[in-house]
Design a protein around this motif. Structure first.
Motif, PDB file in Angstrom:
ATOM      1  N   ARG A  18     -49.440  40.785 -41.568  1.00 14.91           N
ATOM      2  CA  ARG A  18     -48.228  40.278 -42.218  1.00 14.91           C
ATOM      3  C   ARG A  18     -47.014  41.087 -41.766  1.00 14.91           C
ATOM      4  NH1 ARG A  18     -51.044  39.788 -48.181  1.00 14.91           N
ATOM      5  NH2 ARG A  18     -52.091  37.801 -47.812  1.00 14.91           N
ATOM      6  N   GLU A  19     -45.910  40.368 -41.591  1.00 14.46           N
ATOM      7  CA  GLU A  19     -44.653  41.015 -41.251  1.00 14.46           C
ATOM      8  C   GLU A  19     -43.536  40.214 -41.906  1.00 14.46           C
ATOM      9  OE1 GLU A  19     -43.591  43.271 -37.361  1.00 14.46           O
ATOM     10  OE2 GLU A  19     -42.959  41.184 -37.097  1.00 14.46           O
ATOM     11  N   GLY A  20     -42.965  40.790 -42.944  1.00 15.21           N
ATOM     12  CA  GLY A  20     -41.947  40.065 -43.701  1.00 15.21           C
ATOM     13  C   GLY A  20     -42.547  38.826 -44.342  1.00 15.21           C
ATOM     14  N   GLU A  21     -41.932  37.693 -44.121  1.00 22.68           N
ATOM     15  CA  GLU A  21     -42.415  36.436 -44.681  1.00 22.68           C
ATOM     16  C   GLU A  21     -43.346  35.691 -43.736  1.00 22.68           C
ATOM     17  OE1 GLU A  21     -41.881  35.435 -47.828  1.00 22.68           O
ATOM     18  OE2 GLU A  21     -40.986  37.434 -47.992  1.00 22.68           O
ATOM     19  N   ASP A  22     -43.686  36.318 -42.616  1.00 20.64           N
ATOM     20  CA  ASP A  22     -44.515  35.666 -41.610  1.00 20.64           C
ATOM     21  C   ASP A  22     -45.906  36.269 -41.550  1.00 20.64           C
ATOM     22  OD1 ASP A  22     -42.426  34.031 -40.859  1.00 20.64           O
ATOM     23  OD2 ASP A  22     -41.737  35.391 -39.274  1.00 20.64           O
ATOM     24  N   VAL A  23     -46.820  35.480 -41.034  1.00 20.54           N
ATOM     25  CA  VAL A  23     -48.133  35.963 -40.625  1.00 20.54           C
ATOM     26  C   VAL A  23     -48.123  36.040 -39.104  1.00 20.54           C
ATOM     27  CG1 VAL A  23     -50.573  35.370 -40.439  1.00 20.54           C
ATOM     28  CG2 VAL A  23     -49.392  35.134 -42.628  1.00 20.54           C
ATOM     29  N   VAL A  24     -48.483  37.200 -38.581  1.00 21.33           N
ATOM     30  CA  VAL A  24     -48.495  37.417 -37.136  1.00 21.33           C
ATOM     31  C   VAL A  24     -49.941  37.368 -36.654  1.00 21.33           C
ATOM     32  CG1 VAL A  24     -47.927  38.993 -35.254  1.00 21.33           C
ATOM     33  CG2 VAL A  24     -46.418  38.821 -37.255  1.00 21.33           C
ATOM     34  N   ILE A  25     -50.211  36.491 -35.690  1.00 23.22           N
ATOM     35  CA  ILE A  25     -51.560  36.339 -35.127  1.00 23.22           C
ATOM     36  C   ILE A  25     -51.522  36.865 -33.692  1.00 23.22           C
ATOM     37  CG2 ILE A  25     -53.388  34.722 -34.518  1.00 23.22           C
ATOM     38  CD1 ILE A  25     -52.313  32.884 -36.735  1.00 23.22           C
ATOM     39  N   THR A  26     -52.290  37.928 -33.459  1.00 24.58           N
ATOM     40  CA  THR A  26     -52.314  38.587 -32.148  1.00 24.58           C
ATOM     41  C   THR A  26     -53.663  38.332 -31.503  1.00 24.58           C
ATOM     42  OG1 THR A  26     -50.876  40.343 -32.989  1.00 24.58           O
ATOM     43  CG2 THR A  26     -52.066  40.776 -30.934  1.00 24.58           C
ATOM     44  N   THR A  35     -53.001  39.275 -25.384  1.00 25.32           N
ATOM     45  CA  THR A  35     -52.735  38.145 -24.485  1.00 25.32           C
ATOM     46  C   THR A  35     -51.781  37.127 -25.088  1.00 25.32           C
ATOM     47  OG1 THR A  35     -54.659  36.927 -25.311  1.00 25.32           O
ATOM     48  CG2 THR A  35     -55.003  38.382 -23.414  1.00 25.32           C
ATOM     49  N   HIS A  36     -51.605  37.177 -26.427  1.00 22.24           N
ATOM     50  CA  HIS A  36     -50.717  36.184 -27.039  1.00 22.24           C
ATOM     51  C   HIS A  36     -50.353  36.651 -28.436  1.00 22.24           C
ATOM     52  CE1 HIS A  36     -49.678  32.262 -29.019  1.00 22.24           C
ATOM     53  NE2 HIS A  36     -49.059  32.091 -27.861  1.00 22.24           N
ATOM     54  N   VAL A  37     -49.113  36.415 -28.830  1.00 20.67           N
ATOM     55  CA  VAL A  37     -48.657  36.719 -30.187  1.00 20.67           C
ATOM     56  C   VAL A  37     -47.974  35.481 -30.749  1.00 20.67           C
ATOM     57  CG1 VAL A  37     -47.174  38.168 -31.631  1.00 20.67           C
ATOM     58  CG2 VAL A  37     -48.337  39.172 -29.655  1.00 20.67           C
ATOM     59  N   GLN A  38     -48.347  35.122 -31.958  1.00 23.38           N
ATOM     60  CA  GLN A  38     -47.793  33.920 -32.590  1.00 23.38           C
ATOM     61  C   GLN A  38     -47.380  34.244 -34.027  1.00 23.38           C
ATOM     62  OE1 GLN A  38     -50.641  30.770 -33.138  1.00 23.38           O
ATOM     63  NE2 GLN A  38     -49.081  29.201 -33.449  1.00 23.38           N
ATOM     64  N   ARG A  39     -46.294  33.662 -34.471  1.00 21.21           N
ATOM     65  CA  ARG A  39     -45.845  33.816 -35.854  1.00 21.21           C
ATOM     66  C   ARG A  39     -45.983  32.481 -36.582  1.00 21.21           C
ATOM     67  NH1 ARG A  39     -42.764  38.227 -37.288  1.00 21.21           N
ATOM     68  NH2 ARG A  39     -42.328  39.688 -35.581  1.00 21.21           N
ATOM     69  N   ARG A  40     -46.456  32.561 -37.827  1.00 20.57           N
ATOM     70  CA  ARG A  40     -46.549  31.369 -38.670  1.00 20.57           C
ATOM     71  C   ARG A  40     -46.020  31.708 -40.056  1.00 20.57           C
ATOM     72  NH1 ARG A  40     -52.740  29.167 -37.468  1.00 20.57           N
ATOM     73  NH2 ARG A  40     -52.534  28.968 -35.187  1.00 20.57           N
ATOM     74  N   PRO A  41     -45.446  30.733 -40.767  1.00 20.49           N
ATOM     75  CA  PRO A  41     -45.017  30.992 -42.150  1.00 20.49           C
ATOM     76  C   PRO A  41     -46.200  31.382 -43.016  1.00 20.49           C
ATOM     77  CG  PRO A  41     -44.138  28.909 -41.340  1.00 20.49           C
ATOM     78  CD  PRO A  41     -45.150  29.362 -40.343  1.00 20.49           C
ATOM     79  N   ARG A  42     -46.009  32.375 -43.900  1.00 24.19           N
ATOM     80  CA  ARG A  42     -47.113  32.882 -44.711  1.00 24.19           C
ATOM     81  C   ARG A  42     -47.757  31.769 -45.536  1.00 24.19           C
ATOM     82  NH1 ARG A  42     -46.311  38.074 -48.592  1.00 24.19           N
ATOM     83  NH2 ARG A  42     -45.714  38.923 -46.569  1.00 24.19           N
ATOM     84  N   GLU A  43     -46.958  30.839 -46.055  1.00 22.94           N
ATOM     85  CA  GLU A  43     -47.515  29.805 -46.931  1.00 22.94           C
ATOM     86  C   GLU A  43     -48.318  28.762 -46.163  1.00 22.94           C
ATOM     87  OE1 GLU A  43     -44.386  30.650 -46.743  1.00 22.94           O
ATOM     88  OE2 GLU A  43     -44.061  31.797 -48.584  1.00 22.94           O
ATOM     89  N   ARG A  44     -48.102  28.676 -44.844  1.00 17.93           N
ATOM     90  CA  ARG A  44     -48.778  27.616 -44.073  1.00 17.93           C
ATOM     91  C   ARG A  44     -49.387  28.177 -42.790  1.00 17.93           C
ATOM     92  NH1 ARG A  44     -43.763  25.920 -45.033  1.00 17.93           N
ATOM     93  NH2 ARG A  44     -43.227  25.891 -42.815  1.00 17.93           N
ATOM     94  N   TRP A  45     -49.905  29.391 -42.874  1.00 20.93           N
ATOM     95  CA  TRP A  45     -50.375  30.013 -41.632  1.00 20.93           C
ATOM     96  C   TRP A  45     -51.732  29.489 -41.199  1.00 20.93           C
ATOM     97  CZ3 TRP A  45     -54.712  32.981 -40.529  1.00 20.93           C
ATOM     98  CH2 TRP A  45     -55.494  33.372 -41.624  1.00 20.93           C
TER      99      TRP A  45
END
Length: 575
Positions: A18-26, A35-45
């Motif tokens: 988690r980072e702020g209001e986002d979920v970070v998927i590494t 190899t890849h980093v993606q951000r998704r909203p915490r409520e809809r990750w």
């Protein structure tokens, strides 16, 4: 021994943080490179297409409940906190300094905490600290620390298997809490009324409890005797010549006095009332499901614990209340003599394994001529594993040493290591806690020239106690590993069965479990699966096959049986 399937190369991993209001998927590859980093909203990750991903996260019980609510099942995960607890202490890890320095991942309040003698085999490790890291950089750093520790260990295959099994157990703990144990309130209330009487008003005792209390007070000739305070009760007992030092039922039963029988009845009734009475029913099974909170790895040996509801103490008397929904049934299975069979496999003791093959292990020991009766065999085996040196155990254990030298040699060696202050490990590499500084100080004091006999006695007692702990640690811990392998294999087999029509009777359970067989309960060597009736035979086969698979996974081709007492029934009552 090579453990089948444990050394497969690692696929890509996806780390979630988690980072702020986002979920970070590494996304990390087998070389631990990002190899890849993606951000998704915490409520809809979460996306249902992610179910087959190998997830890495801080703690399963922080991330998985929200996924189950979607509803989806996660196939595999790596629980960083549980893996950290294993790897930072494992004797297989050549260099654990980096892991030990990462104290933010430690379990709160349990840093090498032990009593003077030794930790008990049932010490709960405690709950995780609220500050377990969830930020992307720290999650990635800890994952790399753990993977490097495993790769540099003396047996990476075993540690990979142990961490995978522990993480699978974490998924199951959340799933079983969510699904719940099907619980029939009417059956529970009927048992309470038959045993205790009608439900009392708040602050009052049921009629049969009051009657038992009256009989005790009459026998003590003390109308105001306080039966619920041990010091006051002991004073009342002493006044009538009962010189008990505790109110333990085994000690009380040694005395012949008219107060004893009703007192034992009173203690039994009040124990039921307090542990599983109407208040328990209202709090823990109000919606037709008992939802215990499991703590995977909560015991130092790797056994599970429970942080609420008494999941590990469902009394036999109340097991009829564990009842399947209409159109569903229970598949109940437990393993006969799990720990002695595990000991035979660990030690490669063909003679002990032969005594267990195709029969009750204790009967097999009798048939081998080692002891005369099944009860003697049981006393001897338990004495050997728990370090009993007096009474019947002390008398019978030497016969086991002659008959099964490899198995007895393994636990004796573990005891010697513990007595000398060393550590021991389970089959897959979970390692016992180190001796405390206080323990070492006691041993050092006894070795001084000016040491008293009291100092030496204290040191010998502490050494023996620690030896008893390490003696059983290797067996109980490996049995816990076998059980986790059994659970993980079975979980996969159940997930492969297609769902059936929705079950209206199970509307209060998590939606993901309303249409498919699922594990509902686990206790050390027993499981309960709740399944649609149409899948009863398939589930029973899956339970057996998973047990066989766990034996092969851990012990390869060594010929050891893990027979199951398996029954398909509407409730979990034991005869």
């Amino acid at each position: 021994m090579t453990i089948s399937g444990a050394a497969a190369s690692a696929p890509r991993w996806r780390l979630v943080a988690r980072e702020g209001e986002d979920v970070v998927i590494t996304t990390v590859d087998a070389d631990l490179d990002v190899t890849h980093v993606q951000r998704r909203p915490r409520e809809r990750w979460w996306d249902a297409d992610d179910a087959g991903t190998r997830w890495v996260w801080s703690e399963t019980n922080r991330w998985y409940p929200g996924i189950l609510a979607t509803p989806s099942l996660v196939a595999r995960c790596h629980d960083l906190r549980l893996a950290h607890a294993i790897l930072r202490r494992s004797a297989l890890v050549a260099d654990a300094d980096a892991l030990r320095a990462a104290t933010q991942w430690d379990v709160a309040g349990k840093e090498e905490a032990q009593p003077l003698t030794a930790p008990t085999l049932f010490d709960v490790e405690g709950t995780s600290p609220a500050g377990v890291p969830d930020d992307p950089e720290e999650v990635l750093a800890e994952f790399r620390r753990q993977q490097l520790a495993i790769r540099g260990s003396s047996n990476a295959a075993r540690l990979r298997l142990l961490v995978a099994a522990e993480s699978a157990g974490a998924l199951l703990a959340v799933e079983m809490h969510s699904a719940g144990v099907p619980w029939d309130r009417r059956t529970h209330e009927r048992i309470l009324e038959e045993t205790l009487g009608t439900r009392p008003s708040p602050g009052e005792q049921p009629e049969r409890v009051r009657e038992a209390a009256q009989r005790v007070r009459a026998a003590l000739q003390d109308p105001s005797a306080n039966l619920d305070s041990q010091p006051k009760l002991l004073r009342s007992l002493h006044r009538v010549g009962i010189s008990a030092e505790s109110t333990n039922r085994w000690e009380l039963a040694e005395y012949d006095h008219p107060a004893i029988a009703p007192l034992l009845v009173y203690k039994k009734l009040t124990r039921l009332m307090s542990a599983n009475g109407w208040g328990w029913l209202d709090e823990w099974a109000a919606d037709g499901r008992f939802r215990p909170v499991y703590v995977p790895g909560g015991v130092v040996t790797g056994r599970w614990a429970s942080s609420g509801g008494g999941a590990l103490q469902i009394p036999r008397q109340l097991r009829p209340a564990v009842r399947a929904d209409p159109g569903w049934t229970l598949v109940v299975a437990d393993v006969a003599q799990l720990e002695p069979r595990v000991l035979a496999a660990m030690a490669s003791d063909d003679a002990l394994a032969g005594a267990a093959r195709g029969q009750d292990l204790y009967e097999g020991i009798v048939n081998s001529g080692v002891v005369r009766t099944r009860q003697e065999a049981k006393i001897a085996v338990l004495g050997a594993m728990y370090g009993a040196t007096t009474g019947d155990s002390g008398r019978l254990v030497p016969a086991l040493r002659r008959a099964y030298p490899r198995a007895m040699g393994l636990v004796d060696a573990a005891a010697t290591t513990g007595e000398q202050g060393g550590v021991v490990s389970t089959w897959l590499g979970r390692t016992s806690p180190r001796a405390t500084a206080q323990w070492r100080d006691v041993q050092a004091a006894a070795a001084l020239p000016e040491a008293t006999e009291s100092d030496r006695t204290r040191a010998r007692r502490a050494a023996r106690d620690r030896g008893r702990f390490t003696r059983n640690f290797v067996v109980q811990g490996t049995a816990a590993e076998w059980a986790l392998a059994w659970l993980a294999d079975l979980r996969g087999r159940l997930a492969a069965l297609p769902p059936v029509g929705a079950n209206d009777a199970a509307r209060n359970s998590a939606a993901v479990f309303e249409r498919r067989p699922h594990l509902a309960f686990f206790l050390h060597d027993e499981i309960i699966v709740h399944t649609p009736v149409v899948y009863a035979d398939a589930v029973a086969d899956a339970v057996r096959q998973a047990a066989d698979g766990a034996a092969r996974l851990l012990f390869g081709r060594f010929p050891i049986d893990f027979p199951l007492d398996l029954r398909v029934a509407q409730d979990a009552a034991k005869s």
